[in-house]
Design a protein around this motif. Structure first.
Motif, short mmCIF file in Angstrom:
data_model
loop_
_atom_site.label_atom_id
_atom_site.label_comp_id
_atom_site.label_asym_id
_atom_site.label_seq_id
_atom_site.Cartn_x
_atom_site.Cartn_y
_atom_site.Cartn_z
N THR A 99 7.26 50.80 -37.77
CA THR A 99 7.45 49.74 -38.75
C THR A 99 8.27 48.64 -38.10
OG1 THR A 99 7.47 51.39 -40.50
CG2 THR A 99 8.29 49.21 -41.05
N CYS A 100 7.83 47.43 -38.27
CA CYS A 100 8.46 46.30 -37.59
C CYS A 100 9.81 45.96 -38.21
CB CYS A 100 7.53 45.09 -37.65
SG CYS A 100 7.01 44.66 -39.31
N GLU A 101 10.69 45.44 -37.37
CA GLU A 101 11.96 44.89 -37.83
C GLU A 101 11.68 43.53 -38.45
OE1 GLU A 101 15.04 46.21 -37.73
OE2 GLU A 101 14.34 48.05 -36.76
N LEU A 102 12.33 43.23 -39.56
CA LEU A 102 12.09 41.99 -40.27
C LEU A 102 13.20 40.98 -39.98
CD1 LEU A 102 11.13 43.53 -43.73
CD2 LEU A 102 9.59 42.80 -41.91
N ARG A 103 12.78 39.78 -39.56
CA ARG A 103 13.71 38.67 -39.36
C ARG A 103 13.30 37.56 -40.31
NH1 ARG A 103 13.55 38.28 -32.83
NH2 ARG A 103 11.36 38.13 -33.30
N PHE A 104 14.19 37.18 -41.19
CA PHE A 104 13.87 36.16 -42.19
C PHE A 104 14.27 34.79 -41.69
CE2 PHE A 104 14.13 40.11 -44.51
CZ PHE A 104 12.98 40.06 -45.26
N VAL A 105 13.33 33.84 -41.80
CA VAL A 105 13.50 32.49 -41.28
C VAL A 105 13.04 31.52 -42.36
CG1 VAL A 105 12.82 30.90 -39.44
CG2 VAL A 105 12.95 33.34 -38.97
N ALA A 106 13.74 30.41 -42.48
CA ALA A 106 13.35 29.38 -43.45
C ALA A 106 12.06 28.71 -43.01
CB ALA A 106 14.45 28.35 -43.59
N ASP A 107 11.16 28.50 -43.95
CA ASP A 107 9.89 27.82 -43.67
C ASP A 107 10.11 26.32 -43.86
OD1 ASP A 107 7.26 27.17 -43.25
OD2 ASP A 107 6.59 27.76 -45.24
N THR A 108 10.12 25.59 -42.76
CA THR A 108 10.39 24.15 -42.82
C THR A 108 9.14 23.30 -42.60
OG1 THR A 108 10.91 24.12 -40.46
CG2 THR A 108 12.76 24.48 -41.98
N ARG A 109 7.98 23.91 -42.70
CA ARG A 109 6.75 23.17 -42.41
C ARG A 109 6.53 22.01 -43.37
NH1 ARG A 109 2.56 27.96 -41.94
NH2 ARG A 109 3.72 28.53 -43.79
N PHE A 110 6.91 22.17 -44.65
CA PHE A 110 6.72 21.08 -45.60
C PHE A 110 7.64 19.91 -45.29
CE2 PHE A 110 5.31 24.78 -48.15
CZ PHE A 110 3.98 24.41 -48.26
N ASP A 111 8.86 20.23 -44.85
CA ASP A 111 9.79 19.17 -44.45
C ASP A 111 9.25 18.43 -43.23
OD1 ASP A 111 11.47 19.97 -46.49
OD2 ASP A 111 12.66 21.27 -45.17
N ASP A 112 8.67 19.16 -42.29
CA ASP A 112 8.09 18.53 -41.10
C ASP A 112 6.93 17.62 -41.48
OD1 ASP A 112 9.93 20.04 -39.69
OD2 ASP A 112 8.47 21.56 -39.08
N ASP A 113 6.11 18.06 -42.44
CA ASP A 113 4.99 17.24 -42.90
C ASP A 113 5.49 15.94 -43.54
OD1 ASP A 113 3.27 19.16 -42.00
OD2 ASP A 113 2.86 20.00 -43.99
N ASP A 114 6.54 16.04 -44.34
CA ASP A 114 7.11 14.85 -44.97
C ASP A 114 7.65 13.89 -43.93
OD1 ASP A 114 6.49 15.79 -47.47
OD2 ASP A 114 8.50 16.59 -47.87
N LEU A 115 8.29 14.42 -42.89
CA LEU A 115 8.83 13.57 -41.83
C LEU A 115 7.71 12.82 -41.11
CD1 LEU A 115 11.18 12.64 -39.98
CD2 LEU A 115 10.69 14.65 -38.58
N ILE A 116 6.63 13.50 -40.80
CA ILE A 116 5.50 12.87 -40.11
C ILE A 116 4.89 11.79 -41.00
CG2 ILE A 116 3.16 13.26 -39.24
CD1 ILE A 116 4.22 16.00 -38.24
N THR A 117 4.76 12.08 -42.29
CA THR A 117 4.20 11.09 -43.22
C THR A 117 5.08 9.85 -43.28
OG1 THR A 117 3.21 12.85 -44.53
CG2 THR A 117 3.46 10.72 -45.60
N ARG A 118 6.41 10.06 -43.36
CA ARG A 118 7.32 8.91 -43.39
C ARG A 118 7.23 8.10 -42.10
NH1 ARG A 118 12.46 11.18 -43.74
NH2 ARG A 118 11.66 13.20 -44.31
N LEU A 119 7.13 8.80 -40.96
CA LEU A 119 7.03 8.09 -39.69
C LEU A 119 5.74 7.27 -39.60
CD1 LEU A 119 8.33 10.78 -37.18
CD2 LEU A 119 9.45 8.65 -37.83
N LEU A 120 4.66 7.81 -40.10
CA LEU A 120 3.38 7.09 -40.05
C LEU A 120 3.37 5.87 -40.96
CD1 LEU A 120 0.81 10.01 -39.88
CD2 LEU A 120 1.39 8.39 -38.08
N HIS A 121 4.24 5.83 -41.95
CA HIS A 121 4.30 4.69 -42.85
C HIS A 121 5.35 3.65 -42.45
CE1 HIS A 121 1.89 7.37 -45.37
NE2 HIS A 121 1.44 6.25 -45.90
N GLU A 122 6.02 3.86 -41.33
CA GLU A 122 6.98 2.85 -40.86
C GLU A 122 6.22 1.60 -40.42
OE1 GLU A 122 9.57 4.22 -37.82
OE2 GLU A 122 10.61 5.62 -39.15
#
Length: 144
Positions: A99-122
């Motif tokens: 059984t695998c050891e579990l490491r919990f990590v925050a999912d920041t993919r939505f924040d990264d998507d928002d950052l890219i969207t903001r950059l593309l609208h500069e």
């Protein structure tokens, strides 16, 4: 002779993806049913969008995000505190050699998507698009 897997180097294998999805499903079910008696997780809806397995299937990076993104650090701390219990629950539900050891990590993919969207609208980036600075046909060969 080159290995057939060279073109997919660095990408997870089919087995890693399959086991990761099984672990994700079971963890989501455990968290949805509220089987953890931790005051920091009471009444908190936690989504598990992805589980990334190590190549030897001994470690699982569990990407989690509480609904609305509120109290992320509190939820991560509570999940890390209950990792052994969750591992035991997953072990009861899945038939695996280890059984695998579990490491919990925050999912920041939505924040990264928002950052890219903001950059593309500069304005400076939009100007590049308007001036034709980026060629959509770049890399395609001309065929007559």
């Amino acid at each position: 002779m080159a290995k057939a897997r060279d073109e997919f180097a660095g990408q997870p294998s089919q087995r890693q993806l399959r086991v990761g999805e099984l672990v994700r499903k079971e963890l989501s079910d455990i968290l949805t049913r509220g089987q953890i008696s931790d005051p920091d997780l009471d009444g908190v809806i936690v989504t598990v969008p992805e589980v990334r397995m190590s190549p030897d299937l001994r470690w699982a990076d569990v990407l989690v995000m509480p609904m609305g993104g509120r109290d992320l650090n509190v939820v991560l701390t509570a999940l890390k505190r209950n990792a052994k219990y969750l591992r035991g629950q997953v072990a009861r539900r899945l038939t695996m050699k280890y059984t695998c050891e579990l490491r919990f990590v925050a999912d920041t993919r939505f924040d990264d998507d928002d950052l890219i969207t903001r950059l593309l609208h500069e304005p400076s980036i939009r100007r590049d698009f308007a001036d034709g600075g980026i060629d959509d046909d770049q890399g395609e060969d001309d065929r007559d």
